[in-house]
Design an enzyme around this catalytic site. Structure first.
Site, PDB file in Angstrom:
ATOM      1  CB  THR A  94      84.884  53.953 -11.670  1.00 55.25           C
ATOM      2  OG1 THR A  94      83.945  53.659 -12.712  1.00 55.25           O
ATOM      3  CG2 THR A  94      85.431  52.649 -11.118  1.00 55.25           C
ATOM      4  CE  LYS A 170      83.093  50.600 -13.810  1.00 56.31           C
ATOM      5  NZ  LYS A 170      82.988  50.148 -15.181  1.00 56.31           N
ATOM      6  CE  LYS A 239      89.316  55.620 -11.900  1.00 62.87           C
ATOM      7  NZ  LYS A 239      87.922  55.941 -12.063  1.00 62.87           N
TER       8      LYS A 239
HETATM    9  N1  LIG Z   1      85.133  56.152 -20.259  1.00 70.09           N
HETATM   10  C1  LIG Z   1      84.641  54.962 -19.965  1.00 70.09           C
HETATM   11  O1  LIG Z   1      84.630  54.050 -20.814  1.00 70.09           O
HETATM   12  C2  LIG Z   1      84.061  54.691 -18.611  1.00 70.09           C
HETATM   13  C3  LIG Z   1      83.168  53.615 -18.467  1.00 70.09           C
HETATM   14  C4  LIG Z   1      82.596  53.385 -17.211  1.00 70.09           C
HETATM   15  C5  LIG Z   1      82.940  54.187 -16.135  1.00 70.09           C
HETATM   16  N2  LIG Z   1      83.833  55.223 -16.307  1.00 70.09           N
HETATM   17  C6  LIG Z   1      84.146  56.053 -15.132  1.00 70.09           C
HETATM   18  O2  LIG Z   1      83.388  57.247 -15.274  1.00 70.09           O
HETATM   19  C7  LIG Z   1      84.101  58.347 -14.692  1.00 70.09           C
HETATM   20  C8  LIG Z   1      84.266  59.443 -15.752  1.00 70.09           C
HETATM   21  O3  LIG Z   1      85.012  58.888 -16.833  1.00 70.09           O
HETATM   22  P1  LIG Z   1      85.164  59.695 -18.216  1.00 70.09           P
HETATM   23  O4  LIG Z   1      85.702  58.700 -19.198  1.00 70.09           O
HETATM   24  O5  LIG Z   1      83.946  60.466 -18.494  1.00 70.09           O
HETATM   25  O6  LIG Z   1      86.361  60.689 -17.810  1.00 70.09           O
HETATM   26  P2  LIG Z   1      86.749  62.100 -18.468  1.00 70.09           P
HETATM   27  O7  LIG Z   1      86.271  62.172 -19.863  1.00 70.09           O
HETATM   28  O8  LIG Z   1      88.196  62.264 -18.174  1.00 70.09           O
HETATM   29  O9  LIG Z   1      85.902  63.168 -17.600  1.00 70.09           O
HETATM   30  C9  LIG Z   1      86.246  63.431 -16.270  1.00 70.09           C
HETATM   31  C10 LIG Z   1      85.319  64.477 -15.686  1.00 70.09           C
HETATM   32  O10 LIG Z   1      85.734  64.735 -14.322  1.00 70.09           O
HETATM   33  C11 LIG Z   1      85.955  66.151 -14.192  1.00 70.09           C
HETATM   34  N3  LIG Z   1      86.989  66.408 -13.192  1.00 70.09           N
HETATM   35  C12 LIG Z   1      88.197  65.805 -13.086  1.00 70.09           C
HETATM   36  N4  LIG Z   1      88.894  66.292 -12.036  1.00 70.09           N
HETATM   37  C13 LIG Z   1      88.097  67.236 -11.475  1.00 70.09           C
HETATM   38  C14 LIG Z   1      88.235  68.076 -10.344  1.00 70.09           C
HETATM   39  N5  LIG Z   1      89.335  68.060  -9.573  1.00 70.09           N
HETATM   40  N6  LIG Z   1      87.213  68.917 -10.055  1.00 70.09           N
HETATM   41  C15 LIG Z   1      86.097  68.933 -10.830  1.00 70.09           C
HETATM   42  N7  LIG Z   1      85.898  68.163 -11.899  1.00 70.09           N
HETATM   43  C16 LIG Z   1      86.894  67.307 -12.217  1.00 70.09           C
HETATM   44  C17 LIG Z   1      86.360  66.606 -15.571  1.00 70.09           C
HETATM   45  O11 LIG Z   1      86.201  67.991 -15.669  1.00 70.09           O
HETATM   46  P3  LIG Z   1      87.047  68.848 -16.767  1.00 70.09           P
HETATM   47  O12 LIG Z   1      86.265  68.755 -18.049  1.00 70.09           O
HETATM   48  O13 LIG Z   1      87.095  70.205 -16.199  1.00 70.09           O
HETATM   49  O14 LIG Z   1      88.402  68.204 -16.862  1.00 70.09           O
HETATM   50  C18 LIG Z   1      85.367  65.820 -16.422  1.00 70.09           C
HETATM   51  O15 LIG Z   1      84.095  66.397 -16.373  1.00 70.09           O
HETATM   52  C19 LIG Z   1      85.438  57.770 -14.189  1.00 70.09           C
HETATM   53  O16 LIG Z   1      85.342  57.483 -12.827  1.00 70.09           O
HETATM   54  C20 LIG Z   1      85.588  56.501 -15.010  1.00 70.09           C
HETATM   55  O17 LIG Z   1      86.396  55.559 -14.351  1.00 70.09           O
HETATM   56  C21 LIG Z   1      84.375  55.504 -17.525  1.00 70.09           C
END
Ligand SMILES: NC(=O)c1ccc[n+]([C@@H]2O[C@H](COP(=O)([O-])OP(=O)(O)OC[C@H]3O[C@@H](n4cnc5c(N)ncnc54)[C@H](OP(=O)(O)O)[C@@H]3O)[C@@H](O)[C@H]2O)c1
Length: 300
Positions: A94, A170, A239
């Site tokens: 997102t 989204k 965000k």
């Molecule tokens: N969680 C939900 O319910 C949900 C639902 C729909 C959409 N989303 C969207 O999906 C996306 C991921 O969400 P998530 O919940 O999976 O988040 P998350 O668990 O915090 O995972 C974030 C990912 O991004 C990586 N990352 C962050 N900063 C980085 C950087 N500077 N360089 C390289 N890698 C980096 C992290 O790597 P590290 O492991 O090294 O930190 C991790 O793999 C977001 O955009 C979120 O808004 C989330």
């Protein structure tokens, strides 16, 4: 298909697992190596560098935010440099409408294909391939991605031939979810003040006109005050509201309710809510403001 997945957080890990279950050949990359291991046990290949995840027909990114995508896509050894001509980048994070537009332009310059495919659904749905996908991009690229999108989601909605439109859709959905969380929190503070049990109230709501998953899922969390561990962390919620406001500002679309929600997230973060709290914790602020009860121990 041969596909890379970059970003193995809560969503990316589930997404990669669903691709594996559907029989795709998956290569995974994550900045923090430890998150790769569980996927290797499920049959994925490990990529030591971003470029190694870009050697297949397609690569997914499922990263936190614009800054992460900027680094992974546009940085040295990033996706733009590494992806073969004709190969496909599927961006499921997102991110901002503007960043999605920049990706579309950069990939087009290199003869690579790009679609935005952000998703609706939480990590549990990602893990079982039951997400809803909003896809946008050129028709041929969407068709090429279909077997992959079918593996991660229960349904794909093609919303436009311009990738960034999927990101706008989204963001609008997350705005609606956050609005429900806030209004449900306010309603529950009010009924609690009237001596009604929040769980009883929720059971009544969800068996009448409010049976949608949003009310069921978030209602339970707000009623129970259970916001940890987070499925979608509070900073990610902030965000998304910021990204929505930014895109709406560019189009001169006032969104007064979104501005209020931004302040609710700031209040939450200023009072100890962070990575460890689900974004639905804003739904307990109204109770705190009303002095209704002792709120989650993670909050002031
Ligand atoms: N969680 C939900 O319910 C949900 C639902 C729909 C959409 N989303 C969207 O999906 C996306 C991921 O969400 P998530 O919940 O999976 O988040 P998350 O668990 O915090 O995972 C974030 C990912 O991004 C990586 N990352 C962050 N900063 C980085 C950087 N500077 N360089 C390289 N890698 C980096 C992290 O790597 P590290 O492991 O090294 O930190 C991790 O793999 C977001 O955009 C979120 O808004 C989330």
């Amino acid at each position: 298909m041969k596909v890379g997945v970059i970003g193995l957080g809560q969503m990316g890990s589930g997404l990669a697992a669903s691709l594996l279950k559907a029989g795709h050949e998956v290569t995974v990359y994550n900045r923090t190596r430890a998150r790769v291991e569980p996927l290797l046990a499920q049959g994925a290949q490990s990529a030591d560098a971003i470029a190694d995840a870009c050697r297949g027909e397609a690569v997914f990114t499922m990263l936190s935010d614009d800054a992460a995508v900027q680094r992974v896509a546009f940085g040295d050894g990033g996706i733009i440099e590494s992806l073969g001509a004709g190969s496909l980048h599927i961006s499921s994070s997102t991110i901002s409408v503007a960043m999605s537009g920049q990706l579309a332009a950069a990939h087009a310059d290199r003869g690579q294909r790009f679609i935005a495919a952000p998703v609706l659904g939480r990590p549990d749905m990602a893990a079982i391939g039951r997400l809803f996908v909003f896809a946008a991009g050129e028709a041929g690229a969407i068709d090429a991605a279909k077997p992959l999108l079918d593996a991660i989601g229960q349904r794909t909605f093609v919303v436009s031939h311009e990738p960034q439109v999927a990101n706008a859709v989204k963001l609008s959905c997350n705005f609606l979810i956050a609005s429900v969380i806030e209004s449900l929190g306010e309603a529950m503070a009010f009924i609690a003040r009237n001596g009604v049990d929040r769980h009883d109230y929720l059971a009544m709501l969800t068996s009448t006109l409010f049976g949608a998953p949003i009310y069921t899922t978030y209602g339970k969390q707000i009623a129970g005050g259970t916001f940890s561990p987070p499925g979608f962390a509070a900073p990610l919620g902030l965000k998304d509201i910021r990204l929505l406001l930014q895109a709406a500002d560019d189009l001169r679309v006032p969104l007064p309710l979104a501005s209020l929600l931004r302040d609710r997230f700031l209040t939450l973060l200023a009072n100890g809510g962070g990575e460890a709290l689900d974004w639905s914790a804003i739904g307990r602020l109204a109770a705190r403001d009303a002095g209704v009860d002792v709120v989650s121990e993670n909050l002031l």
